[in-house]
Design an enzyme around this catalytic site. Structure first.
Site, PDB file in Angstrom:
ATOM      1  CD  GLU A 167      -2.509   2.716  -3.565  1.00 40.04           C
ATOM      2  OE1 GLU A 167      -3.059   3.818  -3.552  1.00 40.04           O
ATOM      3  OE2 GLU A 167      -3.121   1.926  -2.758  1.00 40.04           O
ATOM      4  CG  HIS A 168      -0.070   6.249  -0.606  1.00 37.72           C
ATOM      5  ND1 HIS A 168      -0.614   7.431   0.116  1.00 37.72           N
ATOM      6  CD2 HIS A 168      -0.998   5.438  -0.458  1.00 37.72           C
ATOM      7  CE1 HIS A 168      -1.646   7.215   0.609  1.00 37.72           C
ATOM      8  NE2 HIS A 168      -2.153   6.005   0.348  1.00 37.72           N
ATOM      9  CG  HIS A 222      -1.519   1.229   1.538  1.00 36.70           C
ATOM     10  ND1 HIS A 222      -1.561   2.252   2.468  1.00 36.70           N
ATOM     11  CD2 HIS A 222      -2.715   1.579   0.790  1.00 36.70           C
ATOM     12  CE1 HIS A 222      -2.356   3.062   2.339  1.00 36.70           C
ATOM     13  NE2 HIS A 222      -2.900   2.893   1.486  1.00 36.70           N
ATOM     14  CD  GLU A 278      -4.943   5.234   2.941  1.00 39.16           C
ATOM     15  OE1 GLU A 278      -5.706   4.610   2.347  1.00 39.16           O
ATOM     16  OE2 GLU A 278      -3.869   5.714   2.857  1.00 39.16           O
TER      17      GLU A 278
END
Lengths: 426, 430
Positions: B76-77, B73, B148
């Protein structure tokens, strides 16, 4: 893409349709508009849910759902939302288009007849909606409000709107409060239903791969039978000035605090400034390339989300973010600072162009989904009922830098709402 | 088009649609699903790499490597940044609406747009193939992803699901939060990101799907220009053996909620590999017959005030090395709901579904799948996830249309074993 057609069914009842074979589905919906009032909000809100439980033709919840499954999983929906100071009560059905039925069934006419049967011929016992269904829908409405509290982002946004508009109809929740729901009287509901079909403004929207004529006829006949005494609904109240901004902080057990800032935008539909305000909101906080995203999130690393939304019916601009308790004030100051930047004309031509492209992209996308199309035309009911997304995109493209800055300078802070966590013990 | 690309047209009479499947010379699998009359186009470029891929051994590695939770993840950012600005700034010139998501077994980069489709596609193909990680850019993301994670800490639906996965799975990393924890992401370095990128962002391990208003020839020409051929790759994903039993039958957490939430999961054996499209179709019909609003179970739960229509739902949750049927919702008495569901499963085992109920359930599942084909986003994302599991969209739709009652009942032999179930509850703080 096919144009929308709008015609009158009878006094205060309108019919809009787009026939489009690109879709594998049909969507038929009817929406009634009621003024938002504390005394009636909950009894109005329960109606769409009661009406979609059963009818005289399908007197049993399970039988009705078996019928929907039979019709290839057709989806029957009840919905209640706010459009400015109005409450919108909706019933809709979405299902497969006739040409995909495995055994040649005429699905579209089934959908239309089913909706009319639910709406105009409900199941009544001794002149009243049956008690078991009534109690169950009351419980479910209450639980929906509970679920809103579970989602802290949504809850904080709703609380801020409630506080900000406490003296206006818009400050009333779409279902009312849990107390209002408890107070609904079953014996009043038959009258509430009759009044709705007799006198409320109604909009019927038929979209997708089906001939709208039989649907028009079904609804015309049904409304002819009940007779009409149409009452015009009042316009939404638009407040443009603020004496002194309100501040409210509430505490609950959360890991992340929420900050919601409500602004008065100084314009609302059908004001000519609305397209400029929509563009201003996109540039300020509507995209991953906006002022808020690039500064509050990317540059300062304060949050995961920070965005703005403009409500054109009420002239509200809402900014929301999720931040650490210790960073709330920094985030608030930066949100205000970025608004000042827009007011002072501090943005590039690329920023302006990007905001236009992004908004136009979202308008052009509307035509590819029946839900989006319906939402679009429904929201235009009291401004320009036949305005297409393409026309709106052209209006956005024509907005100048000066008009956007002028719109930004109308924006004033009204309410700051914080939902803070209980400070972690060190 | 180069001659090395292998192109196959796939048609389906039931839904009247077609798409092209291309094995591209670079190693990438490409799916093009034209919808000429649509305004918009939706493209998704994904890798078969998600939060569960925390231990692996790539070709040439001396030993397996384990990396911090949440790294897929995080990666991905960070893919959106490059030396000369970020991808969102480039997309801004096209009007495209861009995003990305990381799931248990995939990471996907996507956009949707109505104009400048090929410019947007060029940006997508370019930035996903161009990693750029420095100490500074990696550090900057700590605050954003930290928030997040905190946001999900407050999300009762998220918590109730991961608590359930902890109760069902002993060792499988599916029980670890996709974003990791504040502590685990603190250990992420540029070197680790490059390691994961080079291991999993190999075109042989990826797929591209574009659905909407496209000219397939032009998309392929752009792929020919942009795709950098990847060497054949072999990555071994390492999972600890997972027992077939559950960890614990019940797990509870108190959160700031007004009404309790529950998830009831039935773990199934994955000894025979992942389900094929016939088995998937049969499971979907089975669950529809068992727990849809037309079912007797649903009606009795509703009448007794145990569920509400807004929240009660079911899903077949499955991926590499995990498979469970999960029922979820809000309820004042989750244990009573669980009891009823288990009783109904046993009743169906004894008595079957019944011809009429089977036919209705099949109709409903079939119709809903066809209805979903209106949406280019749904098409692209579904095709991509099916592709990574070696399944195919139209075969699945045909499998639903052709399913019979016996195939549906056969799923009961391997699914929905009450002995292997667990309930997760999130309840209000007293």
């Amino acid at each position: 893409m096919a144009e929308i057609e709008r015609r009158s069914v009878c006094d205060g009842v309108w019919f809009r349709s787009i026939r489009d074979s690109r879709f594998k589905t049909v969507r038929i919906s009817i929406h009634f508009f009621r003024p938002l009032e504390r005394d009636t909000v909950s009894e109005n809100a329960i109606l769409p849910f009661l009406l979609t439980r059963a009818s005289r033709q399908y007197p049993d919840y399970t039988k009705l759902n078996e019928h929907l499954a039979e019709l290839y999983g057709a989806e029957l929906d009840a919905d209640v939302q706010k459009l400015g100071d109005l409450q919108v009560l909706s019933i809709s059905i979405t299902g497969l288009a006739d040409r995909y039925a495995l055994c040649g069934e005429k699905l579209s006419s089934e959908y239309s007849r089913l909706l009319c049967s639910l709406l105009f011929d409900p199941l009544l016992v001794d002149g009243m909606f049956p008690e078991d269904g009534f109690e169950q829908e009351k419980r479910q409405m209450s639980e929906t409000l509970d679920a809103e509290f579970n989602d802290k982002r949504l809850y904080a946004l709703r609380r801020c709107e409630e506080i900000m508009c406490s003296g206006e109809p818009y400050g009333i929740g779409r279902y009312g409060t849990k107390k209002d729901i408890q107070a609904i009287k079953r014996e009043n509901l038959t009258q509430v239903w009759q009044s709705m079909i007799h006198s409320a403004q109604a909009e019927i929207i038929v979209l997708g791969d089906c001939d709208p004529e039989p649907v028009f006829k079904d609804f015309s006949d049904a409304f002819l039978n009940v007779g009409r005494a149409f009452k015009v609904v009042p316009c939404s109240k638009v407040i443009k000035t603020v004496d002194c901004p309100k501040e409210e902080t509430e505490t609950t057990d959360v890991a992340q605090s929420k900050l919601v800032m409500g602004f008065r935008a100084g314009c609302a539909e059908p004001d000519k400034m609305v397209p400029a305000m929509k563009l201003m909101s996109a540039l300020y906080g509507g995209t991953p390339n906006s002022k808020l995203f690039l500064n509050v999130r990317e540059k300062m690393s304060l949050c995961y989300y920070c965005s703005s939304m403009f409500n054109p019916m009420k002239g509200l601009l809402m900014v929301q973010s999720g931040v650490e308790n210790t960073n709330i004030e920094r985030a608030k100051n930066e949100i205000l600072k970025q608004l000042e930047e827009v007011k002072k004309n501090n943005f590039t031509d690329d920023d302006l162009q990007a905001a236009k492209l992004s908004l136009c992209n979202s308008y052009h996308t509307v035509a590819d989904s029946l839900d989006s199309l319906e939402g679009w035309y429904l929201s235009k009911t009291f401004s320009d009922p036949s305005r297409t997304p393409e026309q709106e995109a052209a209006m956005i493209t024509a907005v100048t830098r000066e008009e956007l800055v002028e719109a930004a300078n109308k924006v004033v802070l009204d309410t700051v709402y914080r939902l803070t966590g209980i400070e972690a013990k060190q | 088009m180069t001659t090395e690309n292998k192109i196959k047209e796939v048609r389906n009479d039931r839904c009247g649609d077609r798409y092209f499947e291309i094995q591209h010379s670079s190693g990438l699998r490409i799916y093009l699903y034209p919808k000429e009359k649509h305004n918009s186009t939706y493209a998704v470029f994904g890798t078969k790499y998600g939060s569960i891929d925390n231990c692996f051994q790539a070709t040439g590695d001396k030993e397996p490597q384990c990396v911090p939770s949440g790294i897929a993840h995080y990666l991905e950012h960070k893919m959106f940044e490059s030396e000369d600005g970020d991808a969102f700034a480039r997309y801004a010139k096209t009007g495209a609406s861009a995003n990305a998501y990381t799931s248990f077994d995939m990471t996907c980069y996507l956009f949707s747009c109505t104009e400048n489709v090929y410019e947007a596609l060029e940006i997508l193909l370019d930035f996903v193939q161009s990693p750029y990680f420095t100490e500074k850019t990696v550090q900057k993301e700590q605050g954003i992803i930290g928030q997040e994670i905190r946001m999900y800490d407050d999300n009762p639906q998220w918590r109730v699901m991961f608590n359930l996965l902890k109760a069902l799975y002993h060792n499988h990393p599916v029980k670890i939060d996709i974003a990791g924890t504040i502590e685990s992401i603190a250990q992420i370095t540029p070197e680790l990101l490059y390691k994961c990128y080079n291991t999993f962002y190999n075109l042989n391990n990826m797929a591209l799907c574009v659905a909407g208003n496209i000219d397939p020839e032009r998309v392929l020409a752009l792929c020919d220009k942009m795709l950098k051929p990847s060497p054949p790759s072999k990555v071994q994903r390492i999972f600890e053996p997972e027992p077939e039993t559950i960890v614990q039958p019940r797990i509870e957490q108190s959160l700031s909620v007004a009404v309790p939430l529950f998830e009831l999961g039935f773990k199934e054996s994955v000894a025979n590999g992942r389900a094929n499209v016939q088995q998937l179709a049969a499971t979907d019909i089975l669950l529809e017959a068992l727990a849809s609003p037309a079912s007797p179970l649903y009606r009795s739960l509703l009448d007794d005030g145990l569920i509400n229509e807004a929240s009660f739902s079911h899903e077949y949750f499955e991926g590499p090395g995990f498979a469970s049927v999960i029922f979820s919702g809000e309820s004042a008495d989750p244990d009573a709901v669980a009891e009823r569901i288990k009783e109904e499963i046993q009743r169906i085992r004894r008595e079957g579904i019944g011809k009429e109920a089977f036919r209705r359930a099949k109709n409903a599942v079939y119709g809903r799948n066809l209805m979903a084909l209106n949406d280019v986003g749904v098409i692209a994302n579904t095709m991509l996830s099916l592709s990574f599991a070696d399944r195919e969209l139209f075969s699945y739709i045909d499998a639903v249309a052709e399913a019979d009652e016996d195939s549906v009942l056969a799923r009961l032999d391997v699914q929905l074993n009450p002995e292997n179930s667990a309930i997760s509850i999130v309840k209000p703080i007293r």
